[in-house]
Design a protein around this motif. Structure first.
Motif, short mmCIF file in Angstrom:
data_model
loop_
_atom_site.label_atom_id
_atom_site.label_comp_id
_atom_site.label_asym_id
_atom_site.label_seq_id
_atom_site.Cartn_x
_atom_site.Cartn_y
_atom_site.Cartn_z
N UNK A 453 -5.61 -7.40 9.17
CA UNK A 453 -7.00 -7.29 9.08
C UNK A 453 -7.90 -8.45 9.80
N UNK A 454 -8.87 -8.06 10.44
CA UNK A 454 -9.84 -9.23 11.07
C UNK A 454 -11.13 -8.75 10.68
N UNK A 455 -11.88 -9.58 10.12
CA UNK A 455 -13.15 -9.43 9.89
C UNK A 455 -14.41 -10.64 10.27
N UNK A 456 -15.50 -9.90 10.56
CA UNK A 456 -16.47 -11.19 10.64
C UNK A 456 -16.78 -11.67 9.36
N UNK A 457 -17.42 -12.79 9.28
CA UNK A 457 -17.91 -13.56 8.06
C UNK A 457 -18.87 -12.33 7.18
N UNK A 458 -19.51 -11.47 7.79
CA UNK A 458 -20.32 -10.59 6.99
C UNK A 458 -19.62 -9.22 6.71
N UNK A 459 -18.28 -9.54 6.75
CA UNK A 459 -17.65 -8.21 6.47
C UNK A 459 -17.02 -7.34 7.19
N UNK A 460 -17.90 -7.33 8.59
CA UNK A 460 -17.53 -6.18 9.59
C UNK A 460 -16.09 -6.54 10.06
N UNK A 461 -15.49 -5.21 10.06
CA UNK A 461 -13.87 -5.43 10.56
C UNK A 461 -13.96 -5.32 12.00
N UNK A 462 -13.21 -6.07 12.38
CA UNK A 462 -12.81 -6.24 14.20
C UNK A 462 -11.54 -6.05 14.42
N UNK A 463 -10.74 -5.84 13.55
CA UNK A 463 -9.21 -5.46 13.85
C UNK A 463 -8.62 -4.75 12.77
N UNK A 464 -7.69 -4.05 13.16
CA UNK A 464 -6.93 -3.13 11.95
C UNK A 464 -5.84 -2.95 12.44
N UNK A 465 -4.51 -3.56 11.85
CA UNK A 465 -3.29 -3.30 12.25
C UNK A 465 -2.19 -2.60 11.24
N UNK A 466 -1.59 -1.67 11.71
CA UNK A 466 -0.72 -1.17 10.66
C UNK A 466 0.75 -0.95 11.07
N UNK A 467 1.73 -1.18 10.53
CA UNK A 467 3.16 -1.23 10.90
C UNK A 467 4.04 -0.53 9.83
N UNK A 468 4.45 0.55 10.05
CA UNK A 468 5.19 1.39 8.96
C UNK A 468 6.66 1.50 8.91
N UNK A 469 7.37 1.22 8.17
CA UNK A 469 8.75 1.69 8.42
C UNK A 469 9.10 2.33 7.16
N UNK A 470 9.46 3.64 7.29
CA UNK A 470 9.72 4.76 6.48
C UNK A 470 11.20 5.15 6.15
N UNK A 471 11.51 5.51 5.02
CA UNK A 471 12.96 5.64 4.92
C UNK A 471 13.03 7.13 4.45
N UNK A 472 13.83 7.85 5.36
CA UNK A 472 13.84 9.52 4.94
C UNK A 472 14.94 9.57 4.27
N UNK A 473 15.91 8.68 4.22
CA UNK A 473 17.15 9.40 3.46
C UNK A 473 18.01 9.82 4.35
N UNK A 474 19.03 10.51 3.91
CA UNK A 474 20.30 11.34 4.40
C UNK A 474 19.59 12.26 5.84
N UNK A 475 18.62 12.89 5.28
CA UNK A 475 18.13 14.08 6.23
C UNK A 475 16.67 13.68 6.54
N UNK A 476 15.92 14.54 7.76
CA UNK A 476 14.94 14.14 8.25
C UNK A 476 13.84 15.08 7.65
N UNK A 477 14.01 15.78 6.89
CA UNK A 477 13.11 16.73 6.16
C UNK A 477 11.65 16.06 5.93
#
Ligand code: FES
Length: 902
Positions: A453-477
């Motif tokens: 997350x990036x923000x200015x001093x007043x709290x205004x967000x300037x950047x939001x990055x998300x990276x997800x690694x999800x474990x579905x197990x043996x099947x992809x249901x």
């Protein structure tokens, strides 16, 4: 032996080793449920000489000469026991599967036990309610309004139509029927996380007395499908067959044995001799992505792609990447940047009724599947595809369903049961044990989520990055849908010009993940909302102020990542109200630490959810007038504790100027009509309810038209009443209109949004790591709330289930890939003593898309809970937990290390 059961002198002949629970069920006492068969859950509670016991632990022969009382012996619909009446008046249940056992236990409590109720009830588990409604019942609180006391029916606390049946134990769940000639199926399961099946010798198994047949991979259609059920079958990879030659997790089906009794089927399984070629396994998503890692699903790339697996050779089911703006520029413009990695563990639905079904072929040659499912129509479609039969030759139905939470948005047992009944030509039953439920069904996707997350001093967000690694197990249901959904609203809730989202979901040789309340959002929201609080600390800004500054606002563009259709609209907006409601209630909470051993702090988190899943959700309803002047409403959606049955009756009654008691409801049976995509994605009210509203409005119009023609008056001059139509001061019985019928449909293509904000004030005990919740507040933007009592129950239940996951639940996988805590004794779910009451507050909104102004609210309360808890603990202790659960030993260790580091 002789014994007294519910006041009747009876003779019984227990089988060797039989427990009292199964004996009572064999004798037709279906109010005695099976939740665990291990003495942990209390669903089988009965009174033995007036003392509550878990009948699953009681050898049947020990009941000789004794007096056994089940819930049916306490009272009946015509003469309720005071405890039954109290549970009815308080609506102390949702799915109701635990209720018979609860009532039996409560009925025998003395004054001392009533005074310490959480302790007295520790042997009775409920997964739905969060226990507040049960405490209300014990305290004699009346939550249910009588319908004649209310002027309108929507917006009122009317009771569930199944209420009397639930409290008297006469509600019929999946296996609560006596089926002549019933046989039983048991499954042999893989002891290996990854292995190739070389040979199965069935000779000894077939020689076991009572064994009727053995099904192996040679009997299995080589039709690949997904156990996940969605309206659009292309949403999930086709990576499963009924019985495979490759084992991909410990607990996968190897073969099935059908026998006259459960014991004979188990003995048959024990006599199956299987030769495996053990293969190297991957147990974590990180190792699964390592170059050279064994492929969980191996095969020609073109075949794998046809099955919608992105890169099977590298265990990649799917990936997504998307964004808006320029992330690098956003980070460069920030005064403060926060980045960290967060982890969510494997947890399970633990519905009290395990997956269970009975299959048979009826006199007309119809394959009937009576099953515990959230998706009867989609199971019908899947069976038709699998068996190459026309859909109309298959009937799937459910009566009362004992909880689901997404775990029954699958076809996990119906396929093998269909093969079995067609093979043996007799009815076949399969009831998963609690251990099978834990080890071999589905769980929430464990996720590793990186946030920047990036923000200015007043709290205004300037950047939001998300990276997800999800474990579905043996099947992809559900692998793809959960990844995409998890990366949707969690990011969309913040207005920020520069966002980037990446995600991958991978196979491992562990039990399959699947749909679970919130559908991926709880994991990503735990990460983002924790990160927002960490950012707030760095900025020195109040967490509520930071959310207010950056929250999505009406008119903002809905940004969807990864290709979901951008069809979400603001049917209403209540996030600002939710934030203020929780802030006000939390700020009024002044509890302080009772000693220096304790630290006290507060935390919050917010969440957004799109009501209705994307890519189509369909529902139809039909309503007609019967000869006796009652309405008959048929809907396809199943009610597994969400309370949608009551809501449908209220919606229909309102449109018809009638009362819910004048409407008979039939539901969730493919033979009755009323197609429905299923009860998932919080659609029971929003989509199916809209279909009911349209059907009822259409019927009301037909009645008025008929009335006008009967009396030569203008349309609209008639007034509909509960049981008659008033035309120019004349009353005409509704029976005069018998046969009039109308249908309504809803396709869920316009989707609205709902919001939830959770707040906690907690005390953390430094010497033990124990977290005590001093205040739990939840504000929900549910649109116009059609049944506040039920909606409050959904919120309380969601918060309770999420607290279990946040505080201590974890399905553990050992070094062999096996689940090591496949029992309630080792997989602890919240008891009454574990949970605080939650103050439930509703935003005042009216949705322009949902029926009667309503929005969804059965799954979303789960989503902000873990982050709010971690934020409160961090506020109390200055120690940040980026991994759930916040179990006492983990908290203690971290606090100790923090103290040692000074
Ligand atoms: Fe208690 Fe569903 S109502 S388990």
């Amino acid at each position: 032996m002789r014994l007294v059961i519910d006041g009747e002198d009876r003779e019984a002949t227990p089988q060797p080793g039989q427990c009292l629970r199964t004996l009572l069920r064999d004798m037709g006492r279906f109010g005695v449920k099976r939740g665990c068969d291990a003495g942990d859950c209390g669903a089988c509670s009965v009174l033995l000489d007036g003392v509550p016991v878990h009948s699953c632990l009681m050898p049947a022969f020990r009941a000789e000469g004794r007096v056994v009382t089940t819930v049916a012996g306490l009272g009946n619909p015509a003469a309720l026991h005071p405890t039954q009446k109290a549970f009815l008046d308080a609506q102390g249940y949702q799915c109701g599967f635990c209720t018979a056992g609860m009532i039996v236990t409560v009925s025998a409590l003395d004054q001392g036990q009533l005074a310490s109720l959480p302790e007295a009830m520790k042997g009775n588990l409920c997964r739905c309610t969060g226990y507040r409604a049960i405490s209300d019942a014990v305290a004699g609180v009346t939550n249910v309004m009588t319908e004649h006391a209310v002027a309108t029916v929507t917006g009122r606390d009317l009771g569930a139509p199944s209420g009397v049946a639930v409290v008297t134990g006469t509600a019929r769940y999946t296996l609560d029927v006596a089926v002549p000639g019933l046989t039983h199926l048991k499954l042999l399961r893989s002891p290996h996380a990854h292995a190739r099946l070389v040979a199965i010798d069935t000779t000894a198994a077939l020689a076991v007395p009572g064994v009727l047949c053995v099904l192996t991979h040679e009997d299995s259609p080589q039709h690949h499908f997904s156990t996940a059920r969605h309206q659009d079958w292309r949403d999930d990879p086709d990576d499963s067959v009924v019985l495979d030659t490759v084992m991909r997790f410990v607990g996968q089906r190897v073969a099935a044995v059908v026998a006259e009794t459960v014991a004979a089927a188990e003995a048959g399984c024990a006599q199956l001799h299987v030769t495996y070629e053990v293969l190297p396994a991957v147990l974590t998503p990180q190792s699964a992505l390592t170059p050279g890692a064994p492929a969980v699903h191996d095969g020609p790339p073109e075949v794998m792609r046809e099955r919608r697996i992105r890169d099977a050779a590298h265990n990649l089911v799917a990936e997504l990447a998307g964004g808006v703006g320029d992330l690098a520029a956003g980070l460069a413009a920030a005064d403060v940047v926060h980045s960290a990695e967060y982890h969510s563990q494997r947890v399970q639905h633990a519905a009290m009724e395990t997956n269970a079904a009975i299959a048979f072929v009826d006199a007309d040659g119809i394959l009937v599947m009576r099953t515990s499912t959230q998706v009867p129509y989609l199971v019908q479609t899947a069976l038709a595809d699998l068996l190459k039969r026309p859909r109309e030759t298959i009937r799937v139905l459910c009566e009362q369903v004992g909880g689901g939470f997404g775990g029954k948005q699958e076809m996990l047992i119906e396929d093998i049961l269909a093969l079995a009944t067609l093979r043996v030509g007799r009815p076949v039953q399969l009831e998963l044990t609690r251990a099978e439920q834990f080890a071999a069904t589905t769980c929430r996707h464990p996720m590793t989520v990186s946030v920047r997350l990036g923000a200015r001093r007043d709290g205004t967000l300037t950047a939001l990055e998300l990276d997800v690694l999800s474990d579905t197990g043996a099947y992809g249901n559900h692998a793809i849908g959960v990844l995409f959904h998890g990366c949707g609203e969690s990011v969309a809730i913040y207005r920020c010009p520069n966002k980037r989202v990446t995600g991958r979901v991978v196979y491992t040789n562990t039990p399959p993940s699947g749909a679970f309340r919130g559908y991926g959002l709880s994991q990503t929201i735990f990460a983002i909302e924790s990160a927002m609080d960490e950012l707030a600390v760095k900025l020195g800004i109040d967490p509520f102020d930071l959310r207010h500054r950056n929250r999505i606002k009406p008119g903002d563009q809905m940004v969807s990542f990864g290709g979901s259709p951008e069809d979400v609209e603001y049917g209403s907006y209540g996030l600002d109200q939710c934030l203020d409601l929780v802030r006000d209630r939390l700020s009024a909470c002044t509890e302080q630490a009772e000693s220096t051993d304790w630290s006290v702090g507060s935390g919050m988190a917010m969440a957004m959810i799109d009501t209705i899943p994307p890519r189509g959700h369909f529902a139809t309803s039909r309503i007609q007038i019967a000869a006796d002047g009652h309405y008959e409403l048929t809907v396809g959606t199943a009610d597994f504790g969400s309370g949608s049955s009551t809501v449908h009756l209220q919606i229909a009654a309102e449109a018809l100027g009638s009362l819910p008691s004048r409407i008979r409801l039939a539901q969730s049976d493919t033979a009755l009509g009323g197609y429905d995509s299923g009860a998932f994605g919080s659609t029971g009210t929003v989509v199916a309810g809209l279909a009911t509203q349209r059907a009822a409005e259409a019927l009301a119009a037909l009645i008025r038209k008929r009335a006008a023609s009967m009396h030569g008056r203008e349309e609209g001059s008639s007034v509909l009443h509960a049981d008659h139509v008033e035309i120019a001061s004349q009353e005409v019985s509704l029976g005069e209109f018998a046969g009039l019928a109308a249908e309504g449909a809803s396709d869920g293509s316009r989707r609205s949004i709902a919001f939830n904000v959770q707040g906690f004030r907690v005390a953390v005990h430094h010497p033990t790591g124990r977290i005590r919740i001093l205040k739990s507040v939840h504000a929900a933007d549910a649109g116009r709330v059609i049944n506040p009592m039920q909606c409050r129950g959904q919120v309380e239940g969601g918060v309770a289930q999420a607290l279990g996951a946040a505080l201590f639940e974890e399905l553990r996988i050992d070094a062999s890939g096996a689940v090591s805590n496949a029992a309630f004794r080792s997989y602890h779910i919240p008891t009454m003593a574990d949970l605080p009451p939650t103050d439930v507050l509703f935003a005042d909104t009216y949705d322009l898309i949902g029926p009667a102004g309503a929005k969804s609210m059965s799954e979303s309360p789960f989503n902000p809970v873990a982050a709010a808890l971690a934020n409160a603990v961090a506020d109390a202790t200055d120690v940040r937990f980026r991994r759930t659960p916040l179990a006492a030993d983990i908290v203690w260790r971290a606090l100790s290390q923090h103290a040692a580091a000074g």
